[in-house]
Scaffold this motif. Structure first.
Motif, PDB file in Angstrom:
ATOM      1  N   ALA A  70       0.830  -1.205   0.000  1.00 42.78           N
ATOM      2  CA  ALA A  70       0.000   0.000   0.000  1.00 42.78           C
ATOM      3  C   ALA A  70       0.863   1.253   0.000  1.00 42.78           C
ATOM      4  O   ALA A  70       0.564   2.237  -0.690  1.00 42.78           O
ATOM      5  CB  ALA A  70      -0.920  -0.006   1.223  1.00 42.78           C
ATOM      6  N   TRP A  71       1.950   1.207   0.751  1.00 41.23           N
ATOM      7  CA  TRP A  71       2.856   2.365   0.822  1.00 41.23           C
ATOM      8  C   TRP A  71       3.514   2.638  -0.529  1.00 41.23           C
ATOM      9  O   TRP A  71       3.528   3.778  -1.005  1.00 41.23           O
ATOM     10  CB  TRP A  71       3.911   2.101   1.889  1.00 41.23           C
ATOM     11  N   THR A  72       4.050   1.597  -1.150  1.00 37.59           N
ATOM     12  CA  THR A  72       4.750   1.786  -2.423  1.00 37.59           C
ATOM     13  C   THR A  72       3.792   2.093  -3.568  1.00 37.59           C
ATOM     14  O   THR A  72       4.225   2.571  -4.617  1.00 37.59           O
ATOM     15  CB  THR A  72       5.578   0.536  -2.782  1.00 37.59           C
ATOM     16  N   LEU A  73       2.508   1.848  -3.375  1.00 38.77           N
ATOM     17  CA  LEU A  73       1.522   2.156  -4.409  1.00 38.77           C
ATOM     18  C   LEU A  73       0.898   3.535  -4.210  1.00 38.77           C
ATOM     19  O   LEU A  73       0.758   4.310  -5.163  1.00 38.77           O
ATOM     20  CB  LEU A  73       0.428   1.088  -4.423  1.00 38.77           C
ATOM     21  N   CYS A  74       0.552   3.856  -2.965  1.00 35.17           N
ATOM     22  CA  CYS A  74      -0.182   5.097  -2.694  1.00 35.17           C
ATOM     23  C   CYS A  74       0.691   6.341  -2.826  1.00 35.17           C
ATOM     24  O   CYS A  74       0.263   7.346  -3.409  1.00 35.17           O
ATOM     25  CB  CYS A  74      -0.792   5.049  -1.293  1.00 35.17           C
ATOM     26  N   THR A  75       1.899   6.292  -2.277  1.00 42.66           N
ATOM     27  CA  THR A  75       2.731   7.503  -2.309  1.00 42.66           C
ATOM     28  C   THR A  75       3.124   7.923  -3.729  1.00 42.66           C
ATOM     29  O   THR A  75       3.105   9.126  -4.025  1.00 42.66           O
ATOM     30  CB  THR A  75       3.983   7.337  -1.432  1.00 42.66           C
ATOM     31  N   PRO A  76       3.458   6.995  -4.636  1.00 40.10           N
ATOM     32  CA  PRO A  76       3.736   7.465  -6.000  1.00 40.10           C
ATOM     33  C   PRO A  76       2.500   7.990  -6.718  1.00 40.10           C
ATOM     34  O   PRO A  76       2.607   8.879  -7.566  1.00 40.10           O
ATOM     35  CB  PRO A  76       4.300   6.224  -6.701  1.00 40.10           C
ATOM     36  N   ILE A  77       1.316   7.460  -6.370  1.00 43.68           N
ATOM     37  CA  ILE A  77       0.085   7.989  -6.969  1.00 43.68           C
ATOM     38  C   ILE A  77      -0.118   9.440  -6.534  1.00 43.68           C
ATOM     39  O   ILE A  77      -0.448  10.314  -7.345  1.00 43.68           O
ATOM     40  CB  ILE A  77      -1.128   7.121  -6.569  1.00 43.68           C
ATOM     41  N   VAL A  78       0.099   9.692  -5.240  1.00 45.86           N
ATOM     42  CA  VAL A  78       0.021  11.069  -4.749  1.00 45.86           C
ATOM     43  C   VAL A  78       1.106  11.916  -5.413  1.00 45.86           C
ATOM     44  O   VAL A  78       0.886  13.085  -5.753  1.00 45.86           O
ATOM     45  CB  VAL A  78       0.166  11.108  -3.213  1.00 45.86           C
ATOM     46  N   GLY A  79       2.283  11.311  -5.615  1.00 45.42           N
ATOM     47  CA  GLY A  79       3.366  12.024  -6.285  1.00 45.42           C
ATOM     48  C   GLY A  79       3.002  12.415  -7.703  1.00 45.42           C
ATOM     49  O   GLY A  79       3.268  13.545  -8.138  1.00 45.42           O
ATOM     50  N   ILE A  80       2.389  11.495  -8.436  1.00 43.71           N
ATOM     51  CA  ILE A  80       1.966  11.790  -9.811  1.00 43.71           C
ATOM     52  C   ILE A  80       0.924  12.910  -9.816  1.00 43.71           C
ATOM     53  O   ILE A  80       0.971  13.826 -10.650  1.00 43.71           O
ATOM     54  CB  ILE A  80       1.406  10.514 -10.476  1.00 43.71           C
ATOM     55  N   TYR A  81      -0.011  12.842  -8.878  1.00 43.06           N
ATOM     56  CA  TYR A  81      -1.027  13.899  -8.757  1.00 43.06           C
ATOM     57  C   TYR A  81      -0.364  15.256  -8.518  1.00 43.06           C
ATOM     58  O   TYR A  81      -0.733  16.269  -9.134  1.00 43.06           O
ATOM     59  CB  TYR A  81      -1.974  13.557  -7.610  1.00 43.06           C
ATOM     60  N   PHE A 143      13.536  -4.264  -5.607  1.00 42.53           N
ATOM     61  CA  PHE A 143      14.048  -2.891  -5.574  1.00 42.53           C
ATOM     62  C   PHE A 143      13.895  -2.200  -6.927  1.00 42.53           C
ATOM     63  O   PHE A 143      13.419  -1.062  -7.008  1.00 42.53           O
ATOM     64  CB  PHE A 143      15.519  -2.894  -5.158  1.00 42.53           C
ATOM     65  N   ILE A 144      14.267  -2.889  -7.993  1.00 46.63           N
ATOM     66  CA  ILE A 144      14.280  -2.262  -9.316  1.00 46.63           C
ATOM     67  C   ILE A 144      12.875  -1.983  -9.837  1.00 46.63           C
ATOM     68  O   ILE A 144      12.606  -0.926 -10.418  1.00 46.63           O
ATOM     69  CB  ILE A 144      15.053  -3.150 -10.316  1.00 46.63           C
ATOM     70  N   PHE A 145      11.953  -2.916  -9.610  1.00 47.62           N
ATOM     71  CA  PHE A 145      10.639  -2.803 -10.240  1.00 47.62           C
ATOM     72  C   PHE A 145       9.553  -2.215  -9.337  1.00 47.62           C
ATOM     73  O   PHE A 145       8.474  -1.879  -9.827  1.00 47.62           O
ATOM     74  CB  PHE A 145      10.187  -4.172 -10.754  1.00 47.62           C
ATOM     75  N   THR A 146       9.814  -2.088  -8.051  1.00 44.43           N
ATOM     76  CA  THR A 146       8.793  -1.509  -7.170  1.00 44.43           C
ATOM     77  C   THR A 146       9.334  -0.347  -6.344  1.00 44.43           C
ATOM     78  O   THR A 146       8.832   0.776  -6.436  1.00 44.43           O
ATOM     79  CB  THR A 146       8.211  -2.576  -6.219  1.00 44.43           C
ATOM     80  N   ILE A 147      10.363  -0.597  -5.557  1.00 46.75           N
ATOM     81  CA  ILE A 147      10.838   0.417  -4.615  1.00 46.75           C
ATOM     82  C   ILE A 147      11.407   1.637  -5.329  1.00 46.75           C
ATOM     83  O   ILE A 147      11.039   2.783  -5.024  1.00 46.75           O
ATOM     84  CB  ILE A 147      11.900  -0.173  -3.662  1.00 46.75           C
ATOM     85  N   TYR A 148      12.290   1.409  -6.290  1.00 44.64           N
ATOM     86  CA  TYR A 148      12.948   2.536  -6.955  1.00 44.64           C
ATOM     87  C   TYR A 148      11.961   3.436  -7.711  1.00 44.64           C
ATOM     88  O   TYR A 148      11.965   4.659  -7.523  1.00 44.64           O
ATOM     89  CB  TYR A 148      14.046   2.027  -7.888  1.00 44.64           C
ATOM     90  N   PRO A 149      11.085   2.879  -8.567  1.00 46.70           N
ATOM     91  CA  PRO A 149      10.107   3.758  -9.237  1.00 46.70           C
ATOM     92  C   PRO A 149       9.205   4.493  -8.249  1.00 46.70           C
ATOM     93  O   PRO A 149       8.862   5.659  -8.463  1.00 46.70           O
ATOM     94  CB  PRO A 149       9.296   2.787 -10.115  1.00 46.70           C
ATOM     95  N   SER A 150       8.827   3.802  -7.173  1.00 47.23           N
ATOM     96  CA  SER A 150       7.973   4.432  -6.174  1.00 47.23           C
ATOM     97  C   SER A 150       8.672   5.620  -5.525  1.00 47.23           C
ATOM     98  O   SER A 150       8.076   6.693  -5.353  1.00 47.23           O
ATOM     99  CB  SER A 150       7.579   3.407  -5.104  1.00 47.23           C
ATOM    100  N   LEU A 151       9.939   5.441  -5.179  1.00 51.49           N
ATOM    101  CA  LEU A 151      10.694   6.528  -4.549  1.00 51.49           C
ATOM    102  C   LEU A 151      10.860   7.713  -5.491  1.00 51.49           C
ATOM    103  O   LEU A 151      10.691   8.872  -5.088  1.00 51.49           O
ATOM    104  CB  LEU A 151      12.068   6.016  -4.102  1.00 51.49           C
ATOM    105  N   VAL A 152      11.192   7.437  -6.738  1.00 53.48           N
ATOM    106  CA  VAL A 152      11.403   8.519  -7.708  1.00 53.48           C
ATOM    107  C   VAL A 152      10.132   9.344  -7.877  1.00 53.48           C
ATOM    108  O   VAL A 152      10.161  10.584  -7.848  1.00 53.48           O
ATOM    109  CB  VAL A 152      11.871   7.950  -9.063  1.00 53.48           C
TER     110      VAL A 152
END
Length: 276
Positions: A70-81, A143-152
């Protein structure tokens, strides 16, 4: 040994700064909820977390993946917004041109300012300890396919917000979250902070166990909390020492900036030691 010591220090600082930062989100909707209350609440959460260690993580570990998912999905969605609504051109920052200009403009002080970015990669040093629980390939894929894109996307969203609202730099995370989803994100952030703390606590137990076996650490009691997972260990002495030190860090320093400085140093030393 230096890397081991820094990782143990990381096991003290990560729970403190993670939970303290997450709990600080209460102050935005409730300004009367002062800093002392945030520190006290953070200390209570950490004490509760450490008291649960003797039962092992297997009983609650089924919650870890959904929480972090949920964390790695929700925060990048908010980031995109935030990127769309504040500064769509933020991805220009990926160009090396801007970091070169940054150093040319700021000189020596630029390196000091850049030191704060170490906090963006905290947690990656714990992957070395997690090799006792997961194989290298699974860690690399995650890390490559979930964590890194989410952080960016998350950091890009925060940066886009701060470009439009520079006065909110002291609380860039919670301020960039839209009001309708504030409390769900707060709950997820707090839960993720607890999981992150658990990760470093478990990593500390694992590293100390290995150090004891190699006679690099004083003999302490090591308990295997899972009959199925050899890497899941617990040390009562280490656990309570970590608990006391974590609570002391929160109550003595309080300010996340001071803890962050120590945190950054511990992470940097850990990375350097592991790389060597």
């Amino acid at each position: 040994m230096l890397g081991t010591c820094m990782l143990i220090g990381d096991g003290i600082l990560t729970p403190a700064i993670s939970v303290l930062s997450a709990m600080d989100g209460v102050r935005a909707p409730f300004p009367s909820f002062n800093k002392t209350w945030v520190e006290t609440l953070s200390a209570v959460v950490l004490i509760f977390l450490f008291l649960l260690q003797k039962y092992g993580t297997s009983r609650v570990s089924f919650l870890f993946s959904p929480i972090m998912g949920a964390w790695t999905l929700c925060t990048p969605i908010v980031g995109i917004y935030s990127i769309i609504h504040n500064y769509p051109s933020i991805f220009k920052a990926l160009s090396p041109h801007y970091i070169v200009q940054f150093f040319l403009r700021n000189g020596k002080s630029g390196w000091l300012l850049l030191g704060g970015t170490v906090l963006c990669i905290t947690g990656s040093e714990a992957m070395f300890a997690d090799l006792g629980h997961f194989n290298p390939r699974s860690i690399q894929i995650a890390f490559i396919f979930t964590i890194y894109p989410s952080l960016v996307l998350t950091y890009a969203g925060q940066t886009a917000y701060l470009i439009r609202n520079p006065n909110d730099h002291n609380d860039g995370f919670y301020k960039f979250i839209p009001t309708p989803v504030y409390w769900p994100i707060f709950i997820i952030a707090t839960s993720a902070a607890i999981v992150a703390s658990q990760s470093l606590i478990s990593a500390t137990f694992s590293v100390i166990k290995q150090s004891v076996v190699l006679d690099y650490f004083p003999r302490v009691k090591i308990v295997h909390t899972s009959p199925n997972n050899e890497g899941e260990v617990y040390s009562p002495e280490v656990n309570y020492i970590l608990m006391i030190l974590c609570v002391a860090v929160i109550l003595i320093f309080g300010d996340g900036k001071d803890i962050g400085n120590a945190f950054g140093m511990a992470v940097s030393e850990s990375h350097c030691s592991f790389d060597i």
